[in-house]
Design a protein around this motif. Structure first.
Motif, PDB file in Angstrom:
ATOM      1  N   ASP A 167       4.391  13.184   0.415  1.00 47.58           N
ATOM      2  CA  ASP A 167       3.429  13.297   1.648  1.00 47.58           C
ATOM      3  C   ASP A 167       3.758  12.949   3.147  1.00 47.58           C
ATOM      4  O   ASP A 167       3.701  13.826   3.858  1.00 47.58           O
ATOM      5  N   GLY A 170       6.003  16.792   3.839  1.00 46.33           N
ATOM      6  CA  GLY A 170       5.191  17.419   4.203  1.00 46.33           C
ATOM      7  C   GLY A 170       4.219  17.396   5.260  1.00 46.33           C
ATOM      8  O   GLY A 170       3.595  17.516   5.840  1.00 46.33           O
ATOM      9  N   THR A 171       4.546  16.093   6.437  1.00 44.74           N
ATOM     10  CA  THR A 171       3.864  15.598   7.052  1.00 44.74           C
ATOM     11  C   THR A 171       4.174  15.999   8.728  1.00 44.74           C
ATOM     12  O   THR A 171       5.628  15.888   8.721  1.00 44.74           O
ATOM     13  N   VAL A 172       3.669  16.571   9.507  1.00 45.12           N
ATOM     14  CA  VAL A 172       4.214  16.958  11.197  1.00 45.12           C
ATOM     15  C   VAL A 172       3.292  16.197  11.592  1.00 45.12           C
ATOM     16  O   VAL A 172       2.061  16.353  11.895  1.00 45.12           O
TER      17      VAL A 172
ATOM     18  N   ASN B  31       9.560  22.754  12.489  1.00 42.61           N
ATOM     19  CA  ASN B  31       7.575  21.340  11.499  1.00 42.61           C
ATOM     20  C   ASN B  31       7.048  22.092  12.211  1.00 42.61           C
ATOM     21  O   ASN B  31       6.166  22.358  11.240  1.00 42.61           O
ATOM     22  N   ILE B  34       6.311  25.226   9.818  1.00 41.56           N
ATOM     23  CA  ILE B  34       5.663  24.271   8.887  1.00 41.56           C
ATOM     24  C   ILE B  34       4.229  24.468   8.911  1.00 41.56           C
ATOM     25  O   ILE B  34       3.421  24.421   8.123  1.00 41.56           O
ATOM     26  N   LEU B  35       3.793  23.726   9.837  1.00 40.78           N
ATOM     27  CA  LEU B  35       2.122  24.029  10.198  1.00 40.78           C
ATOM     28  C   LEU B  35       1.916  24.986  10.845  1.00 40.78           C
ATOM     29  O   LEU B  35       0.505  25.547   9.952  1.00 40.78           O
ATOM     30  N   ALA B  40       2.242  22.836   5.813  1.00 40.19           N
ATOM     31  CA  ALA B  40       2.402  20.867   5.808  1.00 40.19           C
ATOM     32  C   ALA B  40       0.828  20.764   4.591  1.00 40.19           C
ATOM     33  O   ALA B  40       0.430  21.022   4.632  1.00 40.19           O
ATOM     34  N   ALA B  42      -0.039  17.384   6.220  1.00 41.56           N
ATOM     35  CA  ALA B  42      -0.767  16.641   6.883  1.00 41.56           C
ATOM     36  C   ALA B  42      -0.500  16.870   7.892  1.00 41.56           C
ATOM     37  O   ALA B  42       0.975  17.055   8.663  1.00 41.56           O
ATOM     38  N   ILE B  43      -0.742  16.214   9.149  1.00 40.31           N
ATOM     39  CA  ILE B  43      -1.114  16.428  10.162  1.00 40.31           C
ATOM     40  C   ILE B  43      -1.006  15.182  10.925  1.00 40.31           C
ATOM     41  O   ILE B  43      -2.003  14.352  10.893  1.00 40.31           O
ATOM     42  N   THR B  47       0.336  15.206  16.584  1.00 41.97           N
ATOM     43  CA  THR B  47       0.406  15.977  17.286  1.00 41.97           C
ATOM     44  C   THR B  47      -0.320  16.509  17.496  1.00 41.97           C
ATOM     45  O   THR B  47      -0.225  17.724  17.889  1.00 41.97           O
TER      46      THR B  47
END
Lengths: 172, 68
Positions: A167, A170-172, B31, B34-35, B40, B42-43, B47
């Motif tokens: 998780d 995959g967090t930005v 990154n 990816i967004l 992604a 989660a954000i 950010t």
């Protein structure tokens, strides 16, 4: 922590244990074979020669030896998995799903070892008499069951840790 | 994924490149890509706040719920 000597030591120690395990297995196998080759000598060594239940004791001892041999591949599977886990820690990537599966498998293998140990203790109790008491270092062990529970819990911790890391990645 | 990231549209409207945005909000280009591509999982609020500050927009301008 990064330069800990514990990991290389654990690796070497596990390698030695793998070797000792095979040697232990070979010795037990040789002993079991010898009970068939020279039965009378084995009976004398066990101190049951000439007794009415000598044959029964002999077969019980063979059964215990066979169970002892059965623990060798189980031990090997545990050491193999531990070595792979140590490798992942050395590579700096221990929180992987494979390690969770490995710990889970180790927990079940430890259960098998404990059941074998309890069976051996049971056989020992059956054949032990006042004339020839047998004191076998086997049986129920609270510490072993605690270690088993710990392994199951740690396997779950690893599984959750892996999911959390996925998780986080995959967090930005 | 049901949540769509409209970063491309916002950048186009502001005439800004992804590289420029990455430098201004101090996030790696990888990154941010990816967004932008919706990969992604989660954000972070930090950010989101940084993007909204630089692009002068609301979180709703950046994210949109699209039922599958």
């Amino acid at each position: 922590m990064r330069h800990s000597t514990a990991l290389p030591l654990a690796y070497v120690f596990l390698r030695i244990l793998v070797l000792l395990n095979w040697i232990f297995g070979a010795c037990i196998l040789a002993l079991l074979a010898f009970t068939f080759i020279n039965e009378s000598w084995t009976m004398k060594a066990l101190g049951v020669s000439g007794m009415s239940d000598a044959v029964q004791v002999m077969w019980a001892m063979r059964g215990i030896a066979a169970l002892g041999i059965a623990t060798v591949p189980i031990n090997y599977q545990i050491f193999k998995r531990l070595l792979k886990m140590v490798d992942t820690v050395r590579a700096g990537d221990p929180f992987v799903a494979d390690n969770a599966y490995r710990l889970h498998a180790i927990a079940w293998l430890l259960v098998a070892l404990q059941l074998i140990s309890m069976t051996i203790a049971g056989i020992g109790r059956i054949i032990s008499t006042e004339e020839h008491p047998f004191h076998l270092d086997a049986g129920f062990s609270a510490n072993s069951w605690l270690a088993i529970i710990l392994c199951f819990v740690l396997a779950r911790v690893f599984a959750e840790g892996t999911l959390m890391r996925e998780d986080l990645e995959g967090t930005v | 994924m049901a949540i769509a990231v409209k970063l491309d549209d916002l950048l186009h409207e502001r005439r800004m490149t992804l590289t420029e945005l990455a430098e201004r909000i101090d996030i790696t280009l990888a990154n941010l890509s990816i967004l932008k591509t919706g990969k992604a999982r989660a954000i972070r609020f930090s950010t989101l706040e940084a993007i909204c500050t630089v692009l002068a927009c609301q979180p709703g301008d950046l994210l949109e719920y699209r039922p599958d």
